[in-house]
Structure formats: C-alpha cells, structure tokens
Motif scaffolding. Structure first.
Motif, PDB file in Angstrom:
ATOM      1  N   ASP A   1      22.062   6.131   8.200  1.00 21.34           N
ATOM      2  CA  ASP A   1      20.820   5.371   8.087  1.00 21.34           C
ATOM      3  C   ASP A   1      20.018   6.307   7.356  1.00 21.34           C
ATOM      4  OD1 ASP A   1      18.751   3.575   8.161  1.00 21.34           O
ATOM      5  OD2 ASP A   1      18.465   3.477  10.018  1.00 21.34           O
ATOM      6  N   PRO A   2      19.580   5.850   5.899  1.00 19.51           N
ATOM      7  CA  PRO A   2      18.905   6.713   5.289  1.00 19.51           C
ATOM      8  C   PRO A   2      17.471   7.015   5.490  1.00 19.51           C
ATOM      9  CG  PRO A   2      19.977   5.161   3.706  1.00 19.51           C
ATOM     10  CD  PRO A   2      20.422   5.108   5.074  1.00 19.51           C
ATOM     11  N   VAL A   3      16.843   5.740   6.004  1.00 21.08           N
ATOM     12  CA  VAL A   3      15.385   5.645   6.524  1.00 21.08           C
ATOM     13  C   VAL A   3      15.186   6.734   7.563  1.00 21.08           C
ATOM     14  CG1 VAL A   3      13.649   4.279   7.396  1.00 21.08           C
ATOM     15  CG2 VAL A   3      15.075   3.574   5.729  1.00 21.08           C
ATOM     16  N   ARG A   4      16.265   6.565   8.673  1.00 24.07           N
ATOM     17  CA  ARG A   4      15.873   7.368   9.819  1.00 24.07           C
ATOM     18  C   ARG A   4      16.179   8.705   9.523  1.00 24.07           C
ATOM     19  NH1 ARG A   4      20.177   6.492  14.337  1.00 24.07           N
ATOM     20  NH2 ARG A   4      21.343   7.368  12.598  1.00 24.07           N
ATOM     21  N   GLU A   5      17.003   9.145   8.668  1.00 22.07           N
ATOM     22  CA  GLU A   5      17.390  10.588   8.196  1.00 22.07           C
ATOM     23  C   GLU A   5      15.904  11.030   7.481  1.00 22.07           C
ATOM     24  OE1 GLU A   5      21.006  10.556   6.077  1.00 22.07           O
ATOM     25  OE2 GLU A   5      22.153  10.145   8.026  1.00 22.07           O
ATOM     26  N   SER A   6      15.468  10.105   6.535  1.00 20.84           N
ATOM     27  CA  SER A   6      14.098  10.771   6.013  1.00 20.84           C
ATOM     28  C   SER A   6      13.064  10.929   7.155  1.00 20.84           C
ATOM     29  CB  SER A   6      13.652   9.523   5.107  1.00 20.84           C
ATOM     30  OG  SER A   6      14.790   9.433   3.971  1.00 20.84           O
ATOM     31  N   VAL A   7      12.876  10.046   7.906  1.00 24.11           N
ATOM     32  CA  VAL A   7      11.966  10.423   8.976  1.00 24.11           C
ATOM     33  C   VAL A   7      12.183  11.501   9.834  1.00 24.11           C
ATOM     34  CG1 VAL A   7      10.820   9.391  11.256  1.00 24.11           C
ATOM     35  CG2 VAL A   7      11.479   7.882   9.293  1.00 24.11           C
ATOM     36  N   VAL A   8      13.186  11.690  10.347  1.00 25.16           N
ATOM     37  CA  VAL A   8      13.758  13.016  10.832  1.00 25.16           C
ATOM     38  C   VAL A   8      13.411  14.395   9.968  1.00 25.16           C
ATOM     39  CG1 VAL A   8      15.519  14.377  11.947  1.00 25.16           C
ATOM     40  CG2 VAL A   8      14.997  11.910  12.309  1.00 25.16           C
ATOM     41  N   ILE A   9      13.839  14.393   8.735  1.00 29.14           N
ATOM     42  CA  ILE A   9      13.642  15.377   7.815  1.00 29.14           C
ATOM     43  C   ILE A   9      12.088  15.532   7.719  1.00 29.14           C
ATOM     44  CG2 ILE A   9      13.856  16.014   5.268  1.00 29.14           C
ATOM     45  CD1 ILE A   9      16.569  15.000   5.638  1.00 29.14           C
ATOM     46  N   ALA A  10      11.347  14.463   7.430  1.00 32.85           N
ATOM     47  CA  ALA A  10       9.941  14.783   7.235  1.00 32.85           C
ATOM     48  C   ALA A  10       9.127  15.350   8.389  1.00 32.85           C
ATOM     49  CB  ALA A  10       9.177  13.529   7.123  1.00 32.85           C
TER      50      ALA A  10
END
Length: 105
Positions: A1-10
């Motif tokens: 899930d790209p959105v979830r991964e982006s939130v985790v990375i941020a």
C-alpha cells in the motif's frame, strides 16, 4: 500500500530529523493517553473494527481507539487494586493484638 508506506517513511524522517515539536498541553495529554493505551488498542481493534468496517471506516477506527482506551483504563484500575491487595498480603495479618506476647521462663 503506497499511501501507508509513504506515511511510515514520513514519520521515520520526522522522528530522525526533527528534535522537538511544539505542542499544546491538550495535545500532549491526548498523545500520552494514546501512546500508553496503544497495546490495548492493538489487542482489541480486530474485534471492534471488523464488524463496523462495512458501516463506516472512520467510525470503526474511532470505536477501536475508544475500546482500547477503555480497556487500558479498566486494566489500570485492576492493576492498581491488585497491587494494593498484594502489598497487604505481603505484610501479613496484624498478629500483635491477636496473640499475647510470650513470657520468658
């Protein structure tokens, strides 16, 4: 899930590079309550979120968080009472008044 991964990375980037975040007392209180109840939220979310997911996902998420907070509060009260009971049991019964002192012969 790209959105979830982006939130985790941020989030990881913020934790790494931002030393402090200004916050109000209210926000700190809410964050502390959520952090201390996070295990309980994790433990009960699947029981609450699943049945409510089809009704409303935001409602299911809010209900999961509320159930976890309630579970944490109940656990804290039980833990406090159990601790007091254990402390009393370790002290033992007060036998000073129940048994007369022994006399030396």
């Amino acid at each position: 899930d790209p959105v979830r991964e982006s939130v985790v990375i941020a989030g990881l980037v913020l934790l790494t590079w931002v030393p402090a975040v200004p916050a109000t007392r209210w926000l700190i209180t809410v964050a502390a309550a959520l952090a201390s109840a996070s295990l309980f939220i994790y433990l009960v979310h699947w029981q609450v979120y699943g049945p409510l997911r089809d009704v409303s996902r935001p409602l299911a998420a809010a209900a999961s968080i509320a159930a976890g907070l309630l579970y944490a509060a109940v656990f804290a009260q039980l833990s406090k009472r159990t601790g007091r009971l254990a402390k009393r049991l370790r002290r033992g019964p007060d036998l000073a008044m129940a048994v007369p002192p022994r006399r030396n012969r």
